[in-house]
Design a protein around this motif. Sequence first.
Motif, PDB file in Angstrom:
ATOM      1  N   LEU A   1       0.860  -1.174   0.000  1.00 21.76           N
ATOM      2  CA  LEU A   1       0.000   0.000   0.000  1.00 21.76           C
ATOM      3  C   LEU A   1       0.901   1.230   0.000  1.00 21.76           C
ATOM      4  N   ALA A   2       0.583   2.215  -0.818  1.00 18.89           N
ATOM      5  CA  ALA A   2       1.405   3.420  -0.909  1.00 18.89           C
ATOM      6  C   ALA A   2       0.602   4.628  -0.463  1.00 18.89           C
ATOM      7  N   CYS A   3       1.290   5.611   0.105  1.00 11.79           N
ATOM      8  CA  CYS A   3       0.634   6.861   0.496  1.00 11.79           C
ATOM      9  C   CYS A   3       1.601   8.013   0.274  1.00 11.79           C
ATOM     10  N   VAL A   4       1.064   9.214   0.222  1.00  7.31           N
ATOM     11  CA  VAL A   4       1.882  10.408   0.041  1.00  7.31           C
ATOM     12  C   VAL A   4       1.999  11.137   1.368  1.00  7.31           C
ATOM     13  N   GLY A   5       3.218  11.477   1.741  1.00  2.00           N
ATOM     14  CA  GLY A   5       3.476  12.268   2.934  1.00  2.00           C
ATOM     15  C   GLY A   5       4.016  13.634   2.560  1.00  2.00           C
ATOM     16  N   ILE A   6       3.618  14.648   3.301  1.00  4.97           N
ATOM     17  CA  ILE A   6       4.019  16.027   3.041  1.00  4.97           C
ATOM     18  C   ILE A   6       4.899  16.520   4.188  1.00  4.97           C
ATOM     19  N   THR A   7       6.014  17.147   3.857  1.00  9.60           N
ATOM     20  CA  THR A   7       6.891  17.685   4.889  1.00  9.60           C
ATOM     21  C   THR A   7       6.172  18.775   5.674  1.00  9.60           C
ATOM     22  N   PRO A   8       6.060  18.636   6.991  1.00 13.92           N
ATOM     23  CA  PRO A   8       5.335  19.642   7.786  1.00 13.92           C
ATOM     24  C   PRO A   8       6.032  20.999   7.759  1.00 13.92           C
ATOM     25  N   THR A   9       5.238  22.049   7.749  1.00 13.47           N
ATOM     26  CA  THR A   9       5.765  23.405   7.811  1.00 13.47           C
ATOM     27  C   THR A   9       5.502  24.057   9.167  1.00 13.47           C
ATOM     28  N   HIS A  10       4.615  23.447   9.966  1.00 11.94           N
ATOM     29  CA  HIS A  10       4.307  23.959  11.290  1.00 11.94           C
ATOM     30  C   HIS A  10       3.674  22.828  12.099  1.00 11.94           C
ATOM     31  N   PRO A  11       3.665  22.932  13.418  1.00 12.81           N
ATOM     32  CA  PRO A  11       3.132  21.835  14.251  1.00 12.81           C
ATOM     33  C   PRO A  11       1.616  21.832  14.290  1.00 12.81           C
ATOM     34  N   ASP A  12       0.998  21.311  13.259  1.00 14.61           N
ATOM     35  CA  ASP A  12      -0.462  21.341  13.144  1.00 14.61           C
ATOM     36  C   ASP A  12      -1.076  20.175  13.912  1.00 14.61           C
ATOM     37  N   THR A  13      -2.018  20.486  14.798  1.00 12.62           N
ATOM     38  CA  THR A  13      -2.664  19.442  15.599  1.00 12.62           C
ATOM     39  C   THR A  13      -3.911  18.880  14.937  1.00 12.62           C
ATOM     40  N   ALA A  14      -4.289  19.418  13.771  1.00 10.06           N
ATOM     41  CA  ALA A  14      -5.487  18.940  13.075  1.00 10.06           C
ATOM     42  C   ALA A  14      -5.156  17.902  12.015  1.00 10.06           C
ATOM     43  N   TYR A  15      -3.874  17.660  11.781  1.00  9.19           N
ATOM     44  CA  TYR A  15      -3.462  16.712  10.744  1.00  9.19           C
ATOM     45  C   TYR A  15      -3.023  15.389  11.357  1.00  9.19           C
ATOM     46  N   GLY A  16      -3.101  14.330  10.536  1.00  9.57           N
ATOM     47  CA  GLY A  16      -2.496  13.073  10.904  1.00  9.57           C
ATOM     48  C   GLY A  16      -1.049  13.056  10.437  1.00  9.57           C
TER      49      GLY A  16
ATOM     50  N   ARG B   1      -0.286  19.590  20.879  1.00 12.13           N
ATOM     51  CA  ARG B   1       0.672  20.592  20.410  1.00 12.13           C
ATOM     52  C   ARG B   1       2.123  20.180  20.685  1.00 12.13           C
ATOM     53  N   VAL B   2       2.392  19.700  21.884  1.00 14.12           N
ATOM     54  CA  VAL B   2       3.761  19.321  22.237  1.00 14.12           C
ATOM     55  C   VAL B   2       4.257  18.196  21.346  1.00 14.12           C
ATOM     56  N   THR B   3       3.400  17.199  21.116  1.00 10.29           N
ATOM     57  CA  THR B   3       3.790  16.077  20.253  1.00 10.29           C
ATOM     58  C   THR B   3       3.995  16.537  18.821  1.00 10.29           C
ATOM     59  N   ALA B   4       3.110  17.405  18.332  1.00  9.10           N
ATOM     60  CA  ALA B   4       3.251  17.916  16.968  1.00  9.10           C
ATOM     61  C   ALA B   4       4.559  18.692  16.807  1.00  9.10           C
ATOM     62  N   GLU B   5       4.936  19.441  17.828  1.00 11.10           N
ATOM     63  CA  GLU B   5       6.209  20.175  17.760  1.00 11.10           C
ATOM     64  C   GLU B   5       7.391  19.216  17.724  1.00 11.10           C
ATOM     65  N   SER B   6       7.300  18.119  18.455  1.00  7.36           N
ATOM     66  CA  SER B   6       8.385  17.131  18.432  1.00  7.36           C
ATOM     67  C   SER B   6       8.472  16.451  17.075  1.00  7.36           C
ATOM     68  N   TYR B   7       7.314  16.213  16.429  1.00  7.70           N
ATOM     69  CA  TYR B   7       7.320  15.621  15.094  1.00  7.70           C
ATOM     70  C   TYR B   7       7.999  16.543  14.092  1.00  7.70           C
ATOM     71  N   LEU B   8       7.814  17.839  14.277  1.00  2.00           N
ATOM     72  CA  LEU B   8       8.389  18.803  13.343  1.00  2.00           C
ATOM     73  C   LEU B   8       9.911  18.731  13.349  1.00  2.00           C
ATOM     74  N   GLN B   9      10.469  18.366  14.480  1.00  2.00           N
ATOM     75  CA  GLN B   9      11.924  18.295  14.612  1.00  2.00           C
ATOM     76  C   GLN B   9      12.482  16.893  14.292  1.00  2.00           C
ATOM     77  N   ALA B  10      11.612  15.913  14.237  1.00  2.00           N
ATOM     78  CA  ALA B  10      12.071  14.527  14.077  1.00  2.00           C
ATOM     79  C   ALA B  10      12.333  14.180  12.614  1.00  2.00           C
ATOM     80  N   ASP B  11      13.186  13.206  12.415  1.00  2.00           N
ATOM     81  CA  ASP B  11      13.492  12.713  11.077  1.00  2.00           C
ATOM     82  C   ASP B  11      12.393  11.757  10.624  1.00  2.00           C
ATOM     83  N   GLY B  12      11.891  11.970   9.398  1.00  3.20           N
ATOM     84  CA  GLY B  12      10.930  11.033   8.836  1.00  3.20           C
ATOM     85  C   GLY B  12       9.524  11.157   9.365  1.00  3.20           C
ATOM     86  N   CYS B  13       9.127  12.353   9.798  1.00  6.17           N
ATOM     87  CA  CYS B  13       7.738  12.593  10.198  1.00  6.17           C
ATOM     88  C   CYS B  13       7.068  13.479   9.155  1.00  6.17           C
TER      89      CYS B  13
END
Length: 353
Positions: A142-157, A180-192
């Motif tokens: 199964l394939a999906c498209v991921g978009i590089t986050p530009t901000h820590p959005d809490t409304a997105y998966g 919000r805290v988790t979304a901010e950590s995702y923004l800094q993580a590799d491969g999120c």
Amino acid sequence: MSTTNAHVVVLAGGSGTRLWPASRQDRPKFLLDLGGGESLLEAALRRALLLTPPDRVHVVTGASHEAHTRAIAKQLGIGSTIVEPSARDTAPALCLATTVIARSEPEALIVSTPADHVIETDSNQWVATMSTMLEIALRGDLACVGITPTHPDTAYGYILAPGSSHTPQRVVSFKEKPDRVTAESYLQADGCLWNSAIMAWSANSFVQHMETHASAVLAGVQAAISEPDHVDPVAWSRVPRVAIDYALLEPAATAGSVVVVPGTFDWADIGTWNAWAGRSPTSAQRNLLAVEAEGAVLYADPAVDRRRYAIFGLDDIVVVDTDDAVLITDRAHCADLKRLVARIGDLGWDDLL
């Protein structure tokens, strides 16, 4: 690979609450023009036609939106509209479309895309990304498209796929709407990456994955369409209501069967007026005077476009003006409009729903 043999499924559903009062039950977000000069559905169908001929494009929609959807699709030469008798969420909808396609073409490759997202891309970039997804689908994943986050959005998966964010990677897990805290950590993580909800699979592998991870959904859908070109509404109402992420993608990712393709195009799911503010066309502000009022957001329906608006001394105010209702709120409350719409129903203002 060439995409011309692929089928494209466009999901056109929604309850019309998140962008109220511009969106309504009979005019959900995918039927709105949010500044692009055409409805979001029409834009999605045009992108589908970049990949494959009109006779291989299919729209899945609800019975209450069938007429509008068919009319828009017909203008583009698209004749396949698959109608759900009632809303059962994305897993049954995509299972329904895949089953219908597979009956005439069991080996079909399928791209699925929402009808209500805003995507800005050139045709070559779009086709190249979809082609990469189809190559993955051809292998049975199964394939999906991921978009590089530009901000820590809490409304997105979010899609977690450690590794390069520039090449396809096997997905480790999906995380839906973090705090919000988790979304901010995702923004800094590799491969999120943000989950764009754009996917691809082969029809036969989809069925196999559903048998493994969501057999009740698959069995229910197959029982509801026992007759060709007819979905039995009673049987359909018994199909489990569940999103494709929970039913299939999350367990399939745990099993190592999902690959994410980085999308380099501009993408957004405009789920709130706050999200729309950053993308509103310059024309949306031409009748707005804001004095000592930072962050003002204005959306005016074409029917009231003659009106002018003056905001004085109120920061982050949101005004949405339609021909029969005006919303006045602020950015902090935009994500919770369902509560307001519920109260409107309680008042008996059914004409505004």
